[in-house]
Every structure is written in structure tokens, then in C-alpha cells.
Design an enzyme around this catalytic site. Sequence first.
Site, PDB file in Angstrom:
ATOM      1  N   ASN A   7       3.970  -5.102  11.060  1.00 10.38           N
ATOM      2  CA  ASN A   7       3.018  -4.922   9.954  1.00 10.38           C
ATOM      3  C   ASN A   7       2.871  -6.278   9.265  1.00 10.38           C
ATOM      4  O   ASN A   7       3.685  -6.663   8.430  1.00 10.38           O
ATOM      5  CB  ASN A   7       3.591  -3.853   9.012  1.00 10.38           C
ATOM      6  CG  ASN A   7       2.658  -3.539   7.858  1.00 10.38           C
ATOM      7  OD1 ASN A   7       1.681  -4.258   7.629  1.00 10.38           O
ATOM      8  ND2 ASN A   7       2.971  -2.483   7.136  1.00 10.38           N
ATOM      9  N   ARG A  92       0.143  -2.700  13.056  1.00 10.06           N
ATOM     10  CA  ARG A  92      -0.711  -2.141  12.001  1.00 10.06           C
ATOM     11  C   ARG A  92      -1.853  -3.124  11.737  1.00 10.06           C
ATOM     12  O   ARG A  92      -1.615  -4.300  11.456  1.00 10.06           O
ATOM     13  CB  ARG A  92       0.089  -1.943  10.727  1.00 10.06           C
ATOM     14  CG  ARG A  92      -0.785  -1.424   9.602  1.00 10.06           C
ATOM     15  CD  ARG A  92      -0.218  -1.772   8.270  1.00 10.06           C
ATOM     16  NE  ARG A  92      -1.104  -1.326   7.213  1.00 10.06           N
ATOM     17  CZ  ARG A  92      -1.176  -1.912   6.031  1.00 10.06           C
ATOM     18  NH1 ARG A  92      -0.432  -2.973   5.773  1.00 10.06           N
ATOM     19  NH2 ARG A  92      -1.980  -1.452   5.122  1.00 10.06           N
ATOM     20  N   HIS A 181      -5.446   2.832   4.266  1.00 10.91           N
ATOM     21  CA  HIS A 181      -4.294   3.759   4.214  1.00 10.91           C
ATOM     22  C   HIS A 181      -4.498   4.979   5.122  1.00 10.91           C
ATOM     23  O   HIS A 181      -3.925   6.058   4.875  1.00 10.91           O
ATOM     24  CB  HIS A 181      -4.040   4.282   2.789  1.00 10.91           C
ATOM     25  CG  HIS A 181      -3.606   3.253   1.806  1.00 10.91           C
ATOM     26  ND1 HIS A 181      -4.022   3.267   0.494  1.00 10.91           N
ATOM     27  CD2 HIS A 181      -2.793   2.181   1.919  1.00 10.91           C
ATOM     28  CE1 HIS A 181      -3.489   2.254  -0.163  1.00 10.91           C
ATOM     29  NE2 HIS A 181      -2.735   1.567   0.705  1.00 10.91           N
ATOM     30  N   HIS A 209      -2.600   8.639  -1.940  1.00 12.38           N
ATOM     31  CA  HIS A 209      -1.592   7.637  -1.571  1.00 12.38           C
ATOM     32  C   HIS A 209      -1.455   6.711  -2.780  1.00 12.38           C
ATOM     33  O   HIS A 209      -2.319   5.870  -3.039  1.00 12.38           O
ATOM     34  CB  HIS A 209      -2.048   6.862  -0.334  1.00 12.38           C
ATOM     35  CG  HIS A 209      -1.122   5.747   0.066  1.00 12.38           C
ATOM     36  ND1 HIS A 209      -0.342   5.778   1.203  1.00 12.38           N
ATOM     37  CD2 HIS A 209      -0.828   4.570  -0.547  1.00 12.38           C
ATOM     38  CE1 HIS A 209       0.376   4.664   1.273  1.00 12.38           C
ATOM     39  NE2 HIS A 209       0.092   3.912   0.216  1.00 12.38           N
ATOM     40  N   LEU A 210      -0.384   6.897  -3.539  1.00 13.49           N
ATOM     41  CA  LEU A 210      -0.204   6.124  -4.767  1.00 13.49           C
ATOM     42  C   LEU A 210       1.035   5.240  -4.631  1.00 13.49           C
ATOM     43  O   LEU A 210       2.167   5.679  -4.865  1.00 13.49           O
ATOM     44  CB  LEU A 210      -0.051   7.063  -5.982  1.00 13.49           C
ATOM     45  CG  LEU A 210      -1.153   8.118  -6.162  1.00 13.49           C
ATOM     46  CD1 LEU A 210      -0.881   8.976  -7.387  1.00 13.49           C
ATOM     47  CD2 LEU A 210      -2.528   7.471  -6.263  1.00 13.49           C
ATOM     48  N   GLY A 213      -0.588  -0.383  -3.521  1.00 13.72           N
ATOM     49  CA  GLY A 213      -2.002  -0.111  -3.276  1.00 13.72           C
ATOM     50  C   GLY A 213      -2.187   1.389  -3.464  1.00 13.72           C
ATOM     51  O   GLY A 213      -1.230   2.145  -3.286  1.00 13.72           O
ATOM     52  N   ARG A 242      -4.428  -4.799  -8.213  1.00 13.61           N
ATOM     53  CA  ARG A 242      -5.864  -4.784  -7.892  1.00 13.61           C
ATOM     54  C   ARG A 242      -6.624  -3.961  -8.926  1.00 13.61           C
ATOM     55  O   ARG A 242      -6.148  -2.909  -9.356  1.00 13.61           O
ATOM     56  CB  ARG A 242      -6.082  -4.170  -6.500  1.00 13.61           C
ATOM     57  CG  ARG A 242      -5.803  -5.139  -5.380  1.00 13.61           C
ATOM     58  CD  ARG A 242      -5.858  -4.457  -4.024  1.00 13.61           C
ATOM     59  NE  ARG A 242      -4.522  -4.229  -3.501  1.00 13.61           N
ATOM     60  CZ  ARG A 242      -4.253  -3.498  -2.427  1.00 13.61           C
ATOM     61  NH1 ARG A 242      -5.219  -2.923  -1.757  1.00 13.61           N
ATOM     62  NH2 ARG A 242      -3.019  -3.347  -2.016  1.00 13.61           N
ATOM     63  N   MET A 285       5.441   0.028 -11.212  1.00 10.45           N
ATOM     64  CA  MET A 285       5.274   1.205 -12.074  1.00 10.45           C
ATOM     65  C   MET A 285       6.561   1.573 -12.801  1.00 10.45           C
ATOM     66  O   MET A 285       6.516   2.019 -13.955  1.00 10.45           O
ATOM     67  CB  MET A 285       4.770   2.374 -11.221  1.00 10.45           C
ATOM     68  CG  MET A 285       4.372   3.577 -12.019  1.00 10.45           C
ATOM     69  SD  MET A 285       3.055   3.228 -13.236  1.00 10.45           S
ATOM     70  CE  MET A 285       1.587   3.498 -12.257  1.00 10.45           C
ATOM     71  N   GLY A 332       5.048   5.421  -2.866  1.00 11.38           N
ATOM     72  CA  GLY A 332       6.094   5.141  -3.863  1.00 11.38           C
ATOM     73  C   GLY A 332       5.949   5.912  -5.164  1.00 11.38           C
ATOM     74  O   GLY A 332       6.902   6.550  -5.626  1.00 11.38           O
ATOM     75  N   GLU A 335       5.291  10.011  -4.532  1.00 16.85           N
ATOM     76  CA  GLU A 335       6.484  10.739  -4.101  1.00 16.85           C
ATOM     77  C   GLU A 335       7.553  10.798  -5.174  1.00 16.85           C
ATOM     78  O   GLU A 335       8.286  11.777  -5.286  1.00 16.85           O
ATOM     79  CB  GLU A 335       7.130  10.016  -2.896  1.00 16.85           C
ATOM     80  CG  GLU A 335       6.381  10.158  -1.617  1.00 16.85           C
ATOM     81  CD  GLU A 335       6.830   9.130  -0.578  1.00 16.85           C
ATOM     82  OE1 GLU A 335       8.018   8.761  -0.563  1.00 16.85           O
ATOM     83  OE2 GLU A 335       5.972   8.699   0.204  1.00 16.85           O
ATOM     84  N   ASN A 336       7.691   9.690  -5.937  1.00 19.49           N
ATOM     85  CA  ASN A 336       8.889   9.544  -6.767  1.00 19.49           C
ATOM     86  C   ASN A 336       8.710   9.749  -8.256  1.00 19.49           C
ATOM     87  O   ASN A 336       9.686   9.958  -8.964  1.00 19.49           O
ATOM     88  CB  ASN A 336       9.482   8.139  -6.566  1.00 19.49           C
ATOM     89  CG  ASN A 336       9.892   7.911  -5.130  1.00 19.49           C
ATOM     90  OD1 ASN A 336      10.579   8.741  -4.548  1.00 19.49           O
ATOM     91  ND2 ASN A 336       9.443   6.810  -4.539  1.00 19.49           N
ATOM     92  N   GLU A 388       4.819   5.219   7.285  1.00 20.12           N
ATOM     93  CA  GLU A 388       3.778   4.590   8.093  1.00 20.12           C
ATOM     94  C   GLU A 388       4.322   4.027   9.394  1.00 20.12           C
ATOM     95  O   GLU A 388       3.696   4.144  10.439  1.00 20.12           O
ATOM     96  CB  GLU A 388       3.140   3.449   7.292  1.00 20.12           C
ATOM     97  CG  GLU A 388       1.787   3.813   6.741  1.00 20.12           C
ATOM     98  CD  GLU A 388       1.152   2.681   5.980  1.00 20.12           C
ATOM     99  OE1 GLU A 388       1.841   2.072   5.142  1.00 20.12           O
ATOM    100  OE2 GLU A 388      -0.027   2.401   6.227  1.00 20.12           O
TER     101      GLU A 388
END
Length: 422
Positions: A7, A92, A181, A209-210, A213, A242, A285, A332, A335-336, A388
Amino acid sequence: MLVLVVNAGSSSLKCQLIETDGKICLMKSLAERVGTEEATMSVSFSPDFSKQRFSMTNLTVAQCLAKLLDILVAEPDSPIRGLKDIEAIGNRIVAGGEYFSSSVIIDQNNIGDLKKCEELAPLHNPAADECILMMHEMLPHTPQVAVFDTAFHATMPPKAYMYPIPMRYYKDYHIRRYGAHGTSHRYAAQQAANLLDRPLSDLGLITCHLGNGASITAVNHGKSIDTSMGFTPLAGVMMGTRSGTIDPAIVSYIMRRDNVDYDEMDRILNKESGMLGIAGFSSDMRDILQAASDGDENAQLAVEMYIYRIQKKIGSYYAVMTRTDAVVMTAGIGENSAELRERIFAGLAHMGMILDKEKNQVIGDIGINRVVSIDDSPIKICVVTTDEEMRIARETDALVFVATMANPDFAKDYWPQESAND
Ligand code: AMP
């Protein structure tokens, strides 16, 4: 099959060695700040994955990959003894443009199209292509597969992928929405279908998908019908660094006002904006949530803006889907962060997305996919762990398996060396 997943980014290189039969990761590596004097690469091996650090000063991404291969052959803990132990390579690729609507085995027939996609992701694709050509020189008979971030979104209809600008820009420059993604959205959708015990083809899903990115996709009957990223991964919701989508007139205004050139403007929007731009001290975050709870007003505003934009995007996809059965949270943050999930869905309950606050807090089984909405929520909320690299490895395995079944001499005949640079 032992697959090396590569990747390559503009200044980073993430690799994993994956044994696809047992779905086991045997090695992870991450090189950061590639191309600078501070570049380092961490390499770790199963089972304990304790990291070893190597200096990568002033190397290109492809040179880092070559150095990783040296390390893999030399390290006593490495699962391989020689490069020939690597049975396939899964790459990828960020942008596949209109040339690639699914993963492909890379060979003399498509390497030219792959190179044409470089201009669509100038920060990422050239580095990936360099790695592909270098690996081809080192291991000419080892099949290489390209797995595209954009491929899942190839099913978007023109009304979703076209921009309302003069048609000549689409015709001459292929300017349209491609999304990104895709591997993650496809996987999240399938995992949600498994969780709900329903065929994916029956479902309407909104996948979020958080991560650093971020992108959100409307998945109708298993197909992407719209997604928040656009011509490039700069568009859509607010991200770590971004901006996401902003009024395009702001760009020319700042360029004129501050006499900023294109490259600098590109850097401001890609690297200095988003959560970092508003909070001012971090794009991470966890740091921002901590600062917000400590009373930092800019951090609080950044979090509010982030949540608001995600709510608006989920709402807009709800509006265009024929049905919505579930919203799926992954990567990330998705999920968390129980806190962000709670705050995002607090504003969406009136649409029938009703979070179960207790289930949402459960963090005991990280990595286990779960439903976190109340039992009779009209629209379910799922949390899915994205992986991924595993997806890329398994897709690589599947394509190479089919090619070998069709032609047992496939690897021997694979991609003649002299055509690599055609
Ligand atoms: P990714 O790009 O998928 O690796 O996601 C990275 C982002 O996830 C970073 O902004 C992290 O701060 C964020 N993240 C990871 N764990 C948590 C958590 N427990 N709470 C909030 N954010 C998290």
C-alpha cells in the site's frame, strides 16, 4: 497462498505479508515521512508483533520497498527465507479511473492503462506504479494484482458521477466522480449483510468509512450508487486534514488574495484543513475529543462540524435510496468512538436510526462486528472492523487461483520482462 500486500502512498508505505489460507497476518511494516531525512520504517512479525525500527533516510517509496525485502530475507523472525516464498503481490491502487472497474492481474496488456491513471491520483498512483515495476524486476514470475479504491464505485449512475460543468471536461479530461475507499465500503456492506443474516442483494445500506480519510457510500442491493468522495479523495465530508467539499469559489478567492499557487492551495486543502484546520493543533480525533472535553472551544467546534456533515450526508443518501436497512460504521473513528457514534445518531433517530446506548458502549470485543441499534430500530446501526490489507490479499489470491486454474503454466508465462515498460 503467501501474499505481500503493498500500500504505497505519497510519503508512506504500508505492507503486510498475509497467509490467505489461514487468513493470518505474518508481518506488518509501516514507513512514514518517506523521501525525507527523518524517514523510518517499523517492521514487526507475528506472533507478538514487537516493532523493530529501520532508518530509510532519503529513499523513494519503491526503494523503501526494496529495503523491506532485504530485511524480510535477513531477519531471523521473518516468515520467508527467500523472495521466491512470496507467491503473489497485491497492490492497493487509489485511482483506477474509467479503465478499471474491478481488480486485475497486472501484465503487459494493462500496465499502460495503469500508468494513465497516475494523473488522477498524482500523490499516490505513481508511487504504487514504481513499486509494481520494481517488484516485477525482482520477481518477474510472481503474479501482481491491482486492487482499486475506485472499483466498487464503478456502478454509480451518470447522474451521480457527473459534475455539472461543461461536458468537454468529462470528455477530454475524464473529470467525474470516482470515489475511494471502495475495498472498505464493499467489505463493510458484506459484513453488515452477514450480521443481519440477509443477502446483500436485498439490502439498502449506508456505509460510513470514518478514519483519517472519510467517505460515505449509498449501497443499494450490493452496488455503490453514490459516494461522498469525488474526482479525488479531497471531496465529501470533513476529514483529519482534508477539507471535504467546500464552495469551489473559495479556492480561487484564496489563490488571488494570498497569491497562492496551485501546489500550495492543494497542500492547504489536503494537509492543513479539516479537523486540523479548525482545532488547530492536531488531526487525530482522540486528541481533539480530549481537548473538546477539556473545554477547548475550537476542538468543540471541529467535532460539531464533523458530526453535522456526517449527519447531512447520511440523510441525503437516505433520501435517494429505494430502502435503507442499516447504517454501517467502520475505520478508526467509526469502529472505536462510541462518543461520536452516539452524537451522530442522536440527530438521526427521527429517521429511524435508533442507537442502543449500552450496546454502543461495549468495547470488550474489539474486532467483533456488531449491531448497536435497539432491537426494534427500523434502520439498524452496525459496527464493522475494516481490514483493507486482508481484503486485498484475499482478492489477490482469488484472481491468481482462477488464472492458475485456467492455465497451470500461468506463473511461468507471466508478464514477459521486456514488456514491462511498454
Ligand atoms: P484510520 O485512518 O482508520 O486508522 O483512523 C484514524 C483515526 O481514528 C484517527 O483520527 C484516530 O484518532 C481515530 N481513532 C482511533 N481510535 C479512536 C477512539 N477510540 N476514539 C476516537 N477516535 C479514534
